[in-house]
Design a protein around this motif. Structure first.
Motif, PDB file in Angstrom:
ATOM      1  N   UNK A   1     -11.658  -4.644  -2.056  1.00 11.52           N
ATOM      2  CA  UNK A   1     -11.009  -4.239  -3.314  1.00 11.52           C
ATOM      3  C   UNK A   1     -10.226  -2.929  -3.158  1.00 11.52           C
ATOM      4  N   UNK A   2      -9.023  -2.929  -3.707  1.00 10.74           N
ATOM      5  CA  UNK A   2      -8.230  -1.716  -3.770  1.00 10.74           C
ATOM      6  C   UNK A   2      -7.542  -1.305  -2.480  1.00 10.74           C
ATOM      7  N   UNK A   3      -7.686  -2.090  -1.413  1.00 12.00           N
ATOM      8  CA  UNK A   3      -7.120  -1.687  -0.127  1.00 12.00           C
ATOM      9  C   UNK A   3      -5.788  -2.383   0.150  1.00 12.00           C
ATOM     10  N   UNK A   4      -4.989  -1.732   0.981  1.00 13.31           N
ATOM     11  CA  UNK A   4      -3.708  -2.271   1.435  1.00 13.31           C
ATOM     12  C   UNK A   4      -3.750  -2.365   2.954  1.00 13.31           C
ATOM     13  N   UNK A   5      -2.572  -2.582   3.565  1.00 12.73           N
ATOM     14  CA  UNK A   5      -2.506  -2.626   5.028  1.00 12.73           C
ATOM     15  C   UNK A   5      -2.895  -1.267   5.619  1.00 12.73           C
ATOM     16  N   UNK A   6      -2.697  -0.202   4.860  1.00  9.48           N
ATOM     17  CA  UNK A   6      -3.128   1.133   5.275  1.00  9.48           C
ATOM     18  C   UNK A   6      -4.571   1.341   4.818  1.00  9.48           C
ATOM     19  N   UNK A   7      -5.469   0.572   5.388  1.00  9.69           N
ATOM     20  CA  UNK A   7      -6.852   0.538   4.943  1.00  9.69           C
ATOM     21  C   UNK A   7      -7.552   1.855   5.221  1.00  9.69           C
ATOM     22  N   UNK A   8      -8.409   2.266   4.287  1.00  9.37           N
ATOM     23  CA  UNK A   8      -9.166   3.507   4.425  1.00  9.37           C
ATOM     24  C   UNK A   8     -10.481   3.230   5.151  1.00  9.37           C
TER      25      UNK A   8
ATOM     26  N   UNK B   1     -12.751  -4.937  17.268  1.00  8.98           N
ATOM     27  CA  UNK B   1     -12.039  -4.848  15.994  1.00  8.98           C
ATOM     28  C   UNK B   1     -10.566  -4.641  16.301  1.00  8.98           C
ATOM     29  N   UNK B   2      -9.696  -5.412  15.631  1.00  6.45           N
ATOM     30  CA  UNK B   2      -8.264  -5.246  15.796  1.00  6.45           C
ATOM     31  C   UNK B   2      -7.560  -5.252  14.458  1.00  6.45           C
ATOM     32  N   UNK B   3      -6.625  -4.329  14.288  1.00  5.62           N
ATOM     33  CA  UNK B   3      -5.847  -4.255  13.061  1.00  5.62           C
ATOM     34  C   UNK B   3      -4.424  -4.708  13.328  1.00  5.62           C
ATOM     35  N   UNK B   4      -3.868  -5.483  12.401  1.00  2.00           N
ATOM     36  CA  UNK B   4      -2.474  -5.934  12.454  1.00  2.00           C
ATOM     37  C   UNK B   4      -2.217  -6.681  13.764  1.00  2.00           C
ATOM     38  N   UNK B   5      -1.154  -6.317  14.504  1.00  2.00           N
ATOM     39  CA  UNK B   5      -0.860  -7.036  15.741  1.00  2.00           C
ATOM     40  C   UNK B   5      -1.917  -6.791  16.811  1.00  2.00           C
TER      41      UNK B   5
ATOM     42  N   UNK C   1       2.858   0.371  17.287  1.00  2.00           N
ATOM     43  CA  UNK C   1       3.318   1.757  17.180  1.00  2.00           C
ATOM     44  C   UNK C   1       2.201   2.780  17.002  1.00  2.00           C
ATOM     45  N   UNK C   2       0.963   2.345  16.796  1.00  2.00           N
ATOM     46  CA  UNK C   2      -0.142   3.281  16.598  1.00  2.00           C
ATOM     47  C   UNK C   2      -0.735   3.705  17.934  1.00  2.00           C
ATOM     48  N   UNK C   3      -1.389   4.858  17.927  1.00  2.00           N
ATOM     49  CA  UNK C   3      -2.083   5.381  19.098  1.00  2.00           C
ATOM     50  C   UNK C   3      -3.311   6.135  18.610  1.00  2.00           C
ATOM     51  N   UNK C   4      -4.093   6.667  19.534  1.00  2.00           N
ATOM     52  CA  UNK C   4      -5.339   7.316  19.138  1.00  2.00           C
ATOM     53  C   UNK C   4      -5.116   8.452  18.141  1.00  2.00           C
ATOM     54  N   UNK C   5      -4.061   9.216  18.333  1.00  2.00           N
ATOM     55  CA  UNK C   5      -3.809  10.356  17.458  1.00  2.00           C
ATOM     56  C   UNK C   5      -2.789  10.040  16.370  1.00  2.00           C
ATOM     57  N   UNK C   6      -2.389   8.789  16.258  1.00  2.00           N
ATOM     58  CA  UNK C   6      -1.395   8.410  15.253  1.00  2.00           C
ATOM     59  C   UNK C   6      -1.714   7.007  14.768  1.00  2.00           C
ATOM     60  N   UNK C   7      -2.617   6.910  13.831  1.00  2.00           N
ATOM     61  CA  UNK C   7      -3.024   5.603  13.332  1.00  2.00           C
ATOM     62  C   UNK C   7      -4.389   5.682  12.676  1.00  2.00           C
ATOM     63  N   UNK C   8      -4.888   4.548  12.188  1.00  2.00           N
ATOM     64  CA  UNK C   8      -6.114   4.545  11.381  1.00  2.00           C
ATOM     65  C   UNK C   8      -7.412   4.476  12.157  1.00  2.00           C
ATOM     66  N   UNK C   9      -7.365   4.191  13.467  1.00  2.00           N
ATOM     67  CA  UNK C   9      -8.610   3.896  14.166  1.00  2.00           C
ATOM     68  C   UNK C   9      -9.454   5.116  14.510  1.00  2.00           C
ATOM     69  N   UNK C  10      -8.852   6.298  14.555  1.00  2.00           N
ATOM     70  CA  UNK C  10      -9.650   7.497  14.810  1.00  2.00           C
ATOM     71  C   UNK C  10     -10.635   7.731  13.672  1.00  2.00           C
ATOM     72  N   UNK C  11     -10.163   7.662  12.437  1.00  2.00           N
ATOM     73  CA  UNK C  11     -11.053   7.858  11.284  1.00  2.00           C
ATOM     74  C   UNK C  11     -12.108   6.760  11.220  1.00  2.00           C
ATOM     75  N   UNK C  12     -11.722   5.535  11.590  1.00  2.00           N
ATOM     76  CA  UNK C  12     -12.681   4.436  11.575  1.00  2.00           C
ATOM     77  C   UNK C  12     -13.748   4.652  12.638  1.00  2.00           C
ATOM     78  N   UNK C  13     -13.348   5.099  13.819  1.00  2.00           N
ATOM     79  CA  UNK C  13     -14.316   5.365  14.883  1.00  2.00           C
ATOM     80  C   UNK C  13     -15.324   6.421  14.445  1.00  2.00           C
TER      81      UNK C  13
END
Length: 268
Positions: free
Chosen positions: A248-255, A95-99, A34-46
């Motif tokens: 430490x301190x992280x969940x599936x919604x990793x920062x 790098x791949x997150x979740x599915x 369900x994630x995409x470039x503008x809706x998900x965590x990978x933009x901040x990671x990039x």
């Protein structure tokens, strides 16, 4: 920070939209369900990785600016990833997150290769720390999608697949991202093919990944549920030489601020 947006054609002619960040060795980031470039965590990671690497994010087919030629066939998603990888100097790091991590694992098993692979919380279920998927999960989810019942499919996925609390799932239509989720809901038909087989509460088939011969790190958050932490420990044990790291301190919604240093240490 240097960025550019472009498109590349996959093997079947589907247009895949990507963004390139920074400069240096190439790293491709793969989103989860369900994630995409503008809706998900990978933009901040990039953005966090762009000072060291040329980082590519992309909209998986059926999401954001990318097209989607049907019927569903995971080989098409493998070819999409091939096309994005082809933009950089191979061999790239992944790098791949979740599915999205499940996608990468199956991409590797198809005979493809990368320089290094990092995976964050592939959502397998290997024990009784949570209920397994219902026996008819895949069939029921695909039936809802085939009927165009995107909202019901998302709720079913979030409740039975992700195991979010019922009250939270019931409130999803009131969240700001609900319209995006409904738009990309049909792409869940891809994601379940990468993970559903190993969400049954059984031990992983260690022989499946025994032939992988590349550096792999499996990362989880210390505050994620036991079921996903246990599954990723088992996955790390099943891949020859794989590292297993807990943030430490992280969940599936990793920062990104927590994850990026771990990836930089691994990628080098």
């Amino acid at each position: 920070m240097e960025t550019s947006i472009g498109t590349v054609d996959s093997k079947d002619g589907t247009t895949i939209t990507y963004t390139r960040y920074g400069s240096g060795p190439a790293v491709v980031l793969v989103d989860g369900a369900l994630a995409a470039q503008e809706f998900g965590p990978n933009k901040a990671l990039a953005e966090a990785l762009s000072s060291r690497y040329t980082v590519y994010t992309y909209d998986r087919r059926g999401r954001g600016g990318s097209g989607d030629n049907r019927p569903v066939d995971v080989e098409r998603e493998f070819e999409d990833l091939d096309a994005v990888i082809g933009l950089g100097a191979e061999p790239v790091m992944l790098y791949g997150i979740s599915s999205g991590g499940g996608l990468i694992l199956d991409w590797l098993l198809s005979g493809r290769s990368a320089r290094k692979v990092a995976l964050y919380e592939v959502p397998f279920v290997v024990d009784d720390t949570r209920p397994p998927l219902p026996a008819d999960y895949v069939e029921h989810l695909n039936s809802l999608l085939a009927q165009g019942k995107s909202g019901a499919a998302i709720k079913y996925f979030m409740r039975q697949g992700v195991r979010l609390p019922a009250l939270m799932v019931a409130a999803f239509p009131f969240f700001p991202g609900w319209s995006h989720l409904k738009t990309v809901a049909p792409t869940m038909a891809y994601d379940i093919q990468y993970v559903a087989e190993f969400q049954r509460g059984r031990e992983l088939p260690t022989a499946r990944w025994a032939g992988l011969d590349l550096p792999v790190t499996i990362i989880v958050g210390s505050k994620s549920p036991a079921w996903i932490r246990n599954a990723n420990a088992a996955l790390a044990a099943a891949i020859p030489g794989a590292e297993h790291r807990i943030l430490p301190g992280q969940t599936h919604l990793v920062k990104a601020a927590a994850l990026a240093p771990a990836l930089i240490e691994f990628y080098g």
